[in-house]
Design a protein around this motif. Structure first.
Motif, PDB file in Angstrom:
ATOM      1  N   TYR A   1      -9.219  -0.044  -0.902  1.00  0.00           N
ATOM      2  CA  TYR A   1      -8.007  -0.045  -1.706  1.00  0.00           C
ATOM      3  C   TYR A   1      -7.011  -1.028  -1.104  1.00  0.00           C
ATOM      4  N   ARG A   2      -6.322  -1.732  -1.952  1.00  0.00           N
ATOM      5  CA  ARG A   2      -5.281  -2.656  -1.501  1.00  0.00           C
ATOM      6  C   ARG A   2      -3.992  -1.879  -1.259  1.00  0.00           C
ATOM      7  N   ILE A   3      -3.095  -2.479  -0.522  1.00  0.00           N
ATOM      8  CA  ILE A   3      -1.849  -1.803  -0.163  1.00  0.00           C
ATOM      9  C   ILE A   3      -1.057  -1.394  -1.403  1.00  0.00           C
ATOM     10  N   GLY A   4      -1.121  -2.190  -2.467  1.00  0.00           N
ATOM     11  CA  GLY A   4      -0.408  -1.842  -3.698  1.00  0.00           C
ATOM     12  C   GLY A   4      -0.874  -0.519  -4.286  1.00  0.00           C
ATOM     13  N   GLU A   5      -2.161  -0.260  -4.195  1.00  0.00           N
ATOM     14  CA  GLU A   5      -2.701   1.008  -4.703  1.00  0.00           C
ATOM     15  C   GLU A   5      -2.264   2.171  -3.817  1.00  0.00           C
ATOM     16  N   VAL A   6      -2.195   1.925  -2.525  1.00  0.00           N
ATOM     17  CA  VAL A   6      -1.736   2.957  -1.592  1.00  0.00           C
ATOM     18  C   VAL A   6      -0.265   3.271  -1.849  1.00  0.00           C
ATOM     19  N   ILE A   7       0.524   2.237  -2.090  1.00  0.00           N
ATOM     20  CA  ILE A   7       1.953   2.406  -2.386  1.00  0.00           C
ATOM     21  C   ILE A   7       2.140   3.189  -3.686  1.00  0.00           C
ATOM     22  N   GLU A   8       1.378   2.814  -4.698  1.00  0.00           N
ATOM     23  CA  GLU A   8       1.493   3.497  -5.991  1.00  0.00           C
ATOM     24  C   GLU A   8       1.146   4.978  -5.854  1.00  0.00           C
ATOM     25  N   TYR A   9       0.108   5.281  -5.114  1.00  0.00           N
ATOM     26  CA  TYR A   9      -0.309   6.670  -4.910  1.00  0.00           C
ATOM     27  C   TYR A   9       0.749   7.463  -4.153  1.00  0.00           C
ATOM     28  N   SER A  10       1.269   6.881  -3.093  1.00  0.00           N
ATOM     29  CA  SER A  10       2.134   7.620  -2.167  1.00  0.00           C
ATOM     30  C   SER A  10       3.605   7.629  -2.559  1.00  0.00           C
ATOM     31  N   GLY A  11       4.034   6.586  -3.261  1.00  0.00           N
ATOM     32  CA  GLY A  11       5.451   6.455  -3.562  1.00  0.00           C
ATOM     33  C   GLY A  11       6.255   5.903  -2.391  1.00  0.00           C
ATOM     34  N   LEU A  12       5.560   5.553  -1.309  1.00  0.00           N
ATOM     35  CA  LEU A  12       6.228   4.970  -0.136  1.00  0.00           C
ATOM     36  C   LEU A  12       6.428   3.482  -0.349  1.00  0.00           C
ATOM     37  N   SER A  13       7.312   2.912   0.425  1.00  0.00           N
ATOM     38  CA  SER A  13       7.534   1.471   0.327  1.00  0.00           C
ATOM     39  C   SER A  13       6.412   0.713   1.029  1.00  0.00           C
ATOM     40  N   ARG A  14       6.267  -0.542   0.672  1.00  0.00           N
ATOM     41  CA  ARG A  14       5.285  -1.418   1.318  1.00  0.00           C
ATOM     42  C   ARG A  14       5.545  -1.475   2.822  1.00  0.00           C
ATOM     43  N   GLN A  15       6.816  -1.561   3.197  1.00  0.00           N
ATOM     44  CA  GLN A  15       7.167  -1.638   4.619  1.00  0.00           C
ATOM     45  C   GLN A  15       6.764  -0.359   5.359  1.00  0.00           C
ATOM     46  N   THR A  16       6.958   0.793   4.730  1.00  0.00           N
ATOM     47  CA  THR A  16       6.580   2.054   5.368  1.00  0.00           C
ATOM     48  C   THR A  16       5.074   2.125   5.580  1.00  0.00           C
ATOM     49  N   VAL A  17       4.302   1.757   4.565  1.00  0.00           N
ATOM     50  CA  VAL A  17       2.844   1.761   4.708  1.00  0.00           C
ATOM     51  C   VAL A  17       2.431   0.783   5.803  1.00  0.00           C
TER      52      VAL A  17
END
Length: 73
Positions: free
Chosen positions: A1-17
């Protein structure tokens, strides 16, 4: 999974991930030729755990130690 998918799932910011990955709370499985982080499906379970511990007001240092001691990363 790309970071964008992780962000979408979690609702966290890109910087937090990114920070969680740098701290070792999340583990990237590899990088693309372009240097983009890729995660496997275990990232979602780990994120749920991190978010739950944060909701209990646990520090990131505590969470990192928790996962280190549990042998889960």
């Amino acid at each position: 999974y790309r970071i964008g998918e992780v962000i979408e799932y979690s609702g966290l910011s890109r910087q937090t991930v990114h920070n969680y990955t740098t701290m070792g709370l999340l583990v990237e499985v590899r990088r693309t030729d372009g240097g983009h982080r890729l995660y496997d499906e275990s990232v979602f379970e780990r994120l749920n755990g991190v978010i739950a511990l944060k909701a209990q007001h646990k520090s990131l240092a505590y969470i990192r130690e928790y996962y280190t001691k549990s042998g889960a990363g």
